[in-house]
Enzyme design. Structure first.
Site, PDB file in Angstrom:
ATOM      1  N   TYR A  22       0.836  -1.286  -0.091  1.00 38.31           N
ATOM      2  CA  TYR A  22      -0.120  -0.177  -0.129  1.00 38.31           C
ATOM      3  C   TYR A  22       0.803   1.304   0.192  1.00 38.31           C
ATOM      4  O   TYR A  22       0.341   2.306  -0.090  1.00 38.31           O
ATOM      5  CB  TYR A  22      -0.823  -0.116   1.167  1.00 38.31           C
ATOM      6  CG  TYR A  22      -2.071  -1.022   1.408  1.00 38.31           C
ATOM      7  CD1 TYR A  22      -2.805  -1.288   0.182  1.00 38.31           C
ATOM      8  CD2 TYR A  22      -1.830  -2.093   2.412  1.00 38.31           C
ATOM      9  CE1 TYR A  22      -3.832  -2.300   0.145  1.00 38.31           C
ATOM     10  CE2 TYR A  22      -2.855  -3.103   2.282  1.00 38.31           C
ATOM     11  CZ  TYR A  22      -3.699  -3.265   1.302  1.00 38.31           C
ATOM     12  OH  TYR A  22      -4.480  -4.258   0.838  1.00 38.31           O
ATOM     13  N   ASN A  74     -12.697   4.607  -2.601  1.00 37.90           N
ATOM     14  CA  ASN A  74     -11.629   3.601  -2.225  1.00 37.90           C
ATOM     15  C   ASN A  74     -12.794   2.793  -1.359  1.00 37.90           C
ATOM     16  O   ASN A  74     -12.464   3.130   0.011  1.00 37.90           O
ATOM     17  CB  ASN A  74     -10.395   3.880  -1.914  1.00 37.90           C
ATOM     18  CG  ASN A  74      -9.796   2.461  -1.747  1.00 37.90           C
ATOM     19  OD1 ASN A  74     -10.347   1.489  -1.667  1.00 37.90           O
ATOM     20  ND2 ASN A  74      -8.521   2.627  -1.484  1.00 37.90           N
ATOM     21  N   HIS A 100      -8.196   2.161  -6.236  1.00 35.73           N
ATOM     22  CA  HIS A 100      -7.481   0.955  -5.222  1.00 35.73           C
ATOM     23  C   HIS A 100      -5.926   1.294  -5.256  1.00 35.73           C
ATOM     24  O   HIS A 100      -5.554   1.552  -6.349  1.00 35.73           O
ATOM     25  CB  HIS A 100      -7.681  -0.304  -5.464  1.00 35.73           C
ATOM     26  CG  HIS A 100      -9.273  -0.934  -5.365  1.00 35.73           C
ATOM     27  ND1 HIS A 100      -9.685  -1.025  -4.429  1.00 35.73           N
ATOM     28  CD2 HIS A 100      -9.921  -0.702  -6.336  1.00 35.73           C
ATOM     29  CE1 HIS A 100     -10.821  -1.541  -4.477  1.00 35.73           C
ATOM     30  NE2 HIS A 100     -11.279  -1.313  -5.770  1.00 35.73           N
ATOM     31  N   LEU A 101      -5.404   1.504  -4.324  1.00 41.41           N
ATOM     32  CA  LEU A 101      -3.841   1.647  -4.261  1.00 41.41           C
ATOM     33  C   LEU A 101      -3.222   0.458  -4.916  1.00 41.41           C
ATOM     34  O   LEU A 101      -2.340   0.516  -5.875  1.00 41.41           O
ATOM     35  CB  LEU A 101      -3.349   1.736  -2.651  1.00 41.41           C
ATOM     36  CG  LEU A 101      -3.806   2.972  -2.039  1.00 41.41           C
ATOM     37  CD1 LEU A 101      -3.789   2.727  -0.639  1.00 41.41           C
ATOM     38  CD2 LEU A 101      -3.255   4.245  -2.258  1.00 41.41           C
TER      39      LEU A 101
END
Ligand code: CA2
Length: 148
Positions: A22, A74, A100-101
């Site tokens: 992340y 998200n 989304h990361l």
């Protein structure tokens, strides 16, 4: 133009673990990048993080009456589980861009399906904080095109 930014469960803990997946930027850091992008494009953001599905449902369903024109979101783990969030997205009458990361398609099988994405106009996944920045640009561009 007002836009709502929603961060789902546990994203308030970003930067504290799993940096290999992340990244090491905190949620405050991501929000600062978004505010910088919003300033460049003349957008006004309302940003909310919640660990509670119902709070996110309420925020989505009241977004239009609060003057927002679109939602950048998200949904985190709720992406993979929440028909309630999908129904709210479909009911809210606003375009939703999902971000989304991590690249959810390159991870465990259970992350490869997103219920919420079924109601989104598009998904940006796998570019770390740039997923959010790109998602915000894409949402604003779409709204500006549709306004013109
Ligand atoms: O890649 C993403 O942005 C995710 O939405 C992040 C979620 C995950 O469940 C999705 O499958 C993909 C996880 C968010 C929680 O992340 C943390 C990171 C560091 C420390 C604590 C939580």
């Amino acid at each position: 133009m007002k836009l709502l930014v929603l961060h789902g469960p546990s994203l308030d803990r970003l930067g504290t673990r799993e940096p290999e997946i992340y990244g090491s930027l905190s949620l405050a850091g991501i929000n600062a990048l978004l505010e910088e992008t919003a300033k460049q494009r003349g957008l006004e953001l309302t940003i909310l993080q919640s660990n509670h599905e119902g709070v996110l449902v309420d925020a989505i369903l009241s977004a239009a009456e609060n003057g927002n024109r679109g939602i950048l979101m998200n949904p985190a783990a709720y992406s993979h589980t929440s028909i309630a969030l999908l129904d709210a997205i479909r009911a809210c009458g606003l375009p939703v861009v999902e971000v989304h990361l991590s690249n959810i398609h390159a991870r465990e099988e259970f992350r490869r399906h997103s219920y919420t994405a079924m109601g989104a106009v598009g998904v940006v996944t796998g570019f770390g904080p740039d997923s959010y920045v790109a998602g915000l640009h894409l949402l604003a561009a779409r709204l500006q095109q549709h306004a013109g």
